[in-house]
Design a protein around this motif. Structure first.
Motif, PDB file in Angstrom:
ATOM      1  N   CYS A  76       9.763   9.653   1.633  1.00  0.00           N
ATOM      2  CA  CYS A  76       9.189   8.732   2.616  1.00  0.00           C
ATOM      3  C   CYS A  76      10.236   8.300   3.637  1.00  0.00           C
ATOM      4  O   CYS A  76       9.905   7.659   4.631  1.00  0.00           O
ATOM      5  N   ILE A 107       1.320   5.875   2.675  1.00  0.00           N
ATOM      6  CA  ILE A 107       2.383   6.104   1.686  1.00  0.00           C
ATOM      7  C   ILE A 107       3.749   5.811   2.314  1.00  0.00           C
ATOM      8  O   ILE A 107       4.499   4.982   1.839  1.00  0.00           O
ATOM      9  N   CYS A 108       4.040   6.462   3.439  1.00  0.00           N
ATOM     10  CA  CYS A 108       5.385   6.298   3.999  1.00  0.00           C
ATOM     11  C   CYS A 108       5.525   5.010   4.807  1.00  0.00           C
ATOM     12  O   CYS A 108       6.610   4.478   4.958  1.00  0.00           O
ATOM     13  N   ALA A 115       5.450   8.577  10.800  1.00  0.00           N
ATOM     14  CA  ALA A 115       4.217   9.306  10.477  1.00  0.00           C
ATOM     15  C   ALA A 115       4.484  10.563   9.671  1.00  0.00           C
ATOM     16  O   ALA A 115       4.120  11.660  10.060  1.00  0.00           O
ATOM     17  N   LEU A 116       5.124  10.388   8.532  1.00  0.00           N
ATOM     18  CA  LEU A 116       5.515  11.529   7.711  1.00  0.00           C
ATOM     19  C   LEU A 116       4.421  11.973   6.751  1.00  0.00           C
ATOM     20  O   LEU A 116       4.155  13.162   6.612  1.00  0.00           O
ATOM     21  N   CYS A 117       3.799  11.007   6.069  1.00  0.00           N
ATOM     22  CA  CYS A 117       2.957  11.401   4.935  1.00  0.00           C
ATOM     23  C   CYS A 117       1.589  11.894   5.376  1.00  0.00           C
ATOM     24  O   CYS A 117       0.964  12.667   4.676  1.00  0.00           O
ATOM     25  N   ARG A 118       1.112  11.420   6.496  1.00  0.00           N
ATOM     26  CA  ARG A 118      -0.172  11.821   7.092  1.00  0.00           C
ATOM     27  C   ARG A 118      -1.376  11.460   6.223  1.00  0.00           C
ATOM     28  O   ARG A 118      -2.460  12.011   6.423  1.00  0.00           O
TER      29      ARG A 118
END
Ligand SMILES: Cc1cc2nc3c(=O)[nH]c(=O)nc-3n(C[C@H](O)[C@H](O)[C@H](O)COP(=O)(O)O)c2cc1C
Ligand code: SF4
Ligand code: FES
Lengths: 568, 229
Positions: free
Chosen positions: B144, B34-35, B44-47
């Motif tokens: 994001c 996603i991000c 590596a925000l959305c995981r």
């Protein structure tokens, strides 16, 4: 709208200009001290003075709870509402103060005289309920008798050992009382590699929660290429239930400073920082004067080749996470970084850095003075040394306990007068123990069946209990643990930085479900939702905050399943 | 010298420095994102790209973790699926995904239920119409960070955007919520280009969607925050 006199701002900001972006938090603190809050004009002035983009200055103000972008009262009354204080009537205290001032929590009186906030743990858990009244600690507040203590908090220290706490309990120990930095003198005669070998031989592991071997960490930073290296002391202590570093720094600042100085010698650092949590403002002058004493004695500054700066946090639990702490010193929002790379090679300002907890550093002079072999005689084979435990909640003698590793939980409870062997005595005051929250908000519950567990890293790990920061919070049989869980849920939702999705949304959903649990509106499927959210945060979050935000909840679901069957 | 690893039981050889995301792709295995965006730094925000690596305690974000020799990776284990499904369900309970077809498709694929979290506080924000070029509808924002990144060091060095709030309350924001023309924004449009969710939308596109004719569009001007309807 500009009734604010901006004329003094230039002068206030001048000392921070050479620091550039890294001066942002100190500059905002200084400006807020002058003006009470940070208006758009003041923020723009700070941005211009330090050369930081406007949007970024706003982003930083917004991140930290103790910075205000709207006016607040002349007096700031922050009432702790986390579990340890809640056990001692924090809700009543907050309600009483709000009624008295005619406002709701997190509001300011119409005349602007005071703001009352519901605060996360203030690190005064053994003297609950507690308030941070402007820059002073207000403790042991008793609504019935009107008793309270205002000013410097007391330091109740107990336990069979007085090594780490040898200078604690009687006010600040100044350099004259502490004595020459004998351990440092000894270390300076040794090559750095030998100092590191001694720390390794002692078996010291970090006391900040992660239990990483300190000597290995120092070795990593010593070996990392680069001229510019840093030693950082993590004094952000914000884990609910933790107050050990407060007592160490307030009563014995020199042991930590000496520990940092020895670390600097070991890794070849020229600069150090102590990152002190914003809710400990009363420790700041103590640290500053101790640093000055050390400078005058020649241990710091000038020819010593190493100096230390204190940085004050501004209300963010996440800034205790080491990489978020670096970001904060660098003048940014406290977002944790992705690891690897690790701080030993890419730490503060991207340089090799050793970051250690206060208690870890306080062990260092002790190890150098005693010698690793002597030091190892304390504690157990696998968990050598002394350890501080922060005992709070339903015990007769809450306080800081210094123990050798290996004492059992039951023995600690005896010392603290917390458990009653046979029922039927004075049930008004003597109740049986129900549970112990171990390790803090990011911890797990122990039951009375686990009183025989030895307080060592290895035994606790085997029992599924994290030692964490040494929190031992006791709940007696009359308590509803769901209330404590809901408070922890609120704590994590308040403190999530918002960077990664599992924690950003998971802490919010977890809080909502836990609120339904205490309010009796538990919905079908909530137990599964709590598990899915909890495991997703544990498994997939970016940093330790999200990875442990469900620890206490998942532990309670395992130990006390009946609490989650939907009934009240 | 290639790196040899195993992904979903299949041997794969990749160049050093290849991420697990890339490595999986080379093996014909799709790991969702996603991000992640090719033009922005990965944080590596959305995981959503997490995978299970043998011997590692926690799931690993495929978009930044590099392949290593002997790694054994599972891209669809039970733990991975639970995390992805829960993240998607939490997203659906937080923001308006109606303009995010890719995320909606992922929800279908993982059997994620949009109503999984009842009585959840949603992130609802007023639609911001404060400039002639684009609209900002942060009720659709999935955080994001791409817009902030391209506005800063990843492209434009304009620094018009940062964040307000923290945790669940985080929102993309300008300096003291100033309207875009009162910021350093140069209307390069890069933020609109990288937004995956329709939270940032060219004004023209928005008006066509609303069924307006070209004349009405020409008349519509900038100005204030407009209440969502
Ligand atoms: C959310 C979070 C909060 C933390 N807070 C603290 C803290 O207040 N003090 C501390 O020493 N370590 C804290 N830590 C651990 C630090 O990241 C780091 O491991 C520690 O400072 C290393 O020092 P040590 O090796 O001496 O324990 C925290 C970690 C996380 C994930
Ligand atoms: S506005 Fe769009 S591009 Fe910016 S963070 Fe939100 S979803 Fe991403
Ligand atoms: S794509 Fe990897 S964390 Fe978002």
């Amino acid at each position: 709208m500009s009734e604010i006199n901006l004329a003094p701002l230039d002068k206030i900001l001048r000392p921070f200009v050479p620091l550039g972006r890294s001066g942002l938090l100190p500059a905002l603190h200084a400006a807020q001290k002058q003006y009470g809050w940070l208006s758009e004009e003041i923020a723009a002035g700070v941005a211009a003075a330090l050369g930081v983009p406007l949007a970024d200055v706003h982003g930083v103000i917004e991140f930290y709870s103790l910075f205000y972008s709207a006016p607040v009262g002349r007096r700031m009354i922050r009432v702790c509402a986390d579990p340890a204080c809640a056990l001692k009537g924090a809700d009543d205290l907050l309600a009483h103060l709000c009624t008295h001032h005619g406002i709701q929590p997190n509001e300011t009186t119409p005349d602007g005289s005071a703001t009352i906030e519901r605060s996360p743990c203030l690190g005064l858990c053994e003297q609950a309920p507690a308030i941070l009244f402007d820059d002073q600690a207000e403790t042991n507040v008793d609504l019935k008798t009107g008793h309270y203590e205002l000013g410097r908090p007391r330091s109740p220290v107990y336990g069979p050992l007085r090594l780490l706490t040898r200078n604690c309990g009687n006010g600040t120990t100044f350099l004259a009382g502490y004595g020459a930095y004998a351990a440092l003198q000894k270390a300076l005669k040794m090559p750095p590699a030998e100092v590191i070998a001694e720390i390794k031989a002692s078996g010291l592991v970090g006391r900040g929660g992660a239990a990483f071997p300190t000597g290995v960490k120092w070795q990593g930073a010593a070996d990392a290429p680069g001229e510019e290296k840093y030693v950082v002391c993590n004094a952000d202590e914000s884990e609910p239930g933790t107050f050990k570093d407060r007592i160490l720094l307030l009563d014995d600042p020199h042991s930590t400073i000496e520990g940092m100085r020895i670390a600097a010698h070991a890794i070849g650092a020229t600069k150090g920082y102590i990152y002190l949590r914003g809710e400990y403002p009363y420790i700041l002058p103590v640290l500053e004067s101790a640093l000055n004493e050390a400078r005058q004695a020649g241990y710091l500054g000038g020819a010593s080749g190493f100096d230390i700066e204190v940085r004050l946090g501004a209300g963010a639990y996440i800034c205790g996470e080491e990489t978020a702490l670096f970001e904060s010193i660098e003048g940014k929002r406290g977002f944790p970084r992705v690891k690897p790379p690790f701080p030993t090679t890419h730490g503060l300002f991207g340089k090799p850095t050793v970051i250690n907890n206060v208690e870890t550093l306080a062990n260092v002079p002790l190890i150098l003075s005693m010698g690793a072999a002597e030091y190892r005689k304390i504690g157990t084979e696998k968990s050598p040394g002394p350890k501080l435990f922060c005992v709070s909640g339903d015990v007769k003698k809450p306080g800081l306990y210094e123990l050798p590793f290996g004492v059992t939980l039951g023995e600690l409870m005896e010392m603290a007068g917390g458990i009653i062997a046979d029922a039927g005595t004075d049930l008004e005051t003597d109740k049986r123990m129900q549970a112990v929250l171990f390790g803090g908000a990011a911890g797990a519950f122990a039951t009375p069946e686990q009183l025989d567990v030895k307080l060592t890293f290895e035994d606790l790990r085997a029992a599924g209990l994290p030692l964490g920061s040494g929190v031992v919070m006791v709940f007696d049989e009359s308590r509803d643990l769901r209330d404590a869980l809901a408070r922890l849920g609120k704590f994590f939702a308040h403190e999530s930085c918002g960077k990664c999705y599992p924690c950003q949304m998971g802490t919010q959903r977890q809080m909502e479900i836990l609120e339904r649990l205490v309010n009796g509106n538990w919905l079908p499927g909530d137990a599964e939702r709590l598990q899915d959210v909890g495991w997703t945060m544990t498994d997939a979050s970016l940093c330790g905050l999200g990875q442990t935000a469900a620890a206490a909840v998942l532990s309670a679901m395992k130990q006390f399943p009946a609490l989650f069957d939907g009934g009240r | 010298m290639g790196i040899q690893l195993e992904i979903d039981g299949q041997p794969v050889t990749v160049e050093p420095g290849t991420t697990l995301l890339e490595a999986a792709k080379q093996a014909g295995i799709t790991v969702p994102t996603i991000c992640w965006h090719e033009a922005t730094t990965s944080y590596a925000l959305c995981r959503i790209c997490v995978v299970e690596v043998a011997g590692m305690r926690l799931l690993q974000p495929g978009c930044i973790v590099e392949a290593a020799d002997g790694m054994r990776v599972q891209t669809r284990s039970e733990r991975v699926v639970r995390a992805r499904k829960t993240i998607l369900e939490m997203l659906a309970s937080s923001v308006d995904l109606s303009d995010s077809p890719d995320i909606l498709a992922l929800m279908d694929e993982y059997g994620a239920l949009p109503e999984r979290f009842p009585e959840a506080e949603r992130r609802e924000v007023e639609l911001m119409d404060d400039n002639p070029m684009y609209l900002r509808d942060y009720s659709k924002c999935v955080l994001c960070w791409r817009c902030v990144q391209v506005c800063a060091e990843d492209a434009q060095y304009t620094f018009a955007l940062s964040f307000s709030g923290r945790g669940y309350e985080t929102e993309i924001a300008t300096f003291f919520d100033r309207p875009m023309p009162a910021t350093t924004c140069v209307f390069c449009g890069q933020c609109v280009g990288v937004c995956p969710t329709g939270a940032l939308k060219p004004k023209r596109e928005f008006m066509l969607e609303q069924g307006m004719g070209p004349e009405e569009i020409a008349v519509m001007s900038s100005g204030r925050k407009r209440k969502r309807t």
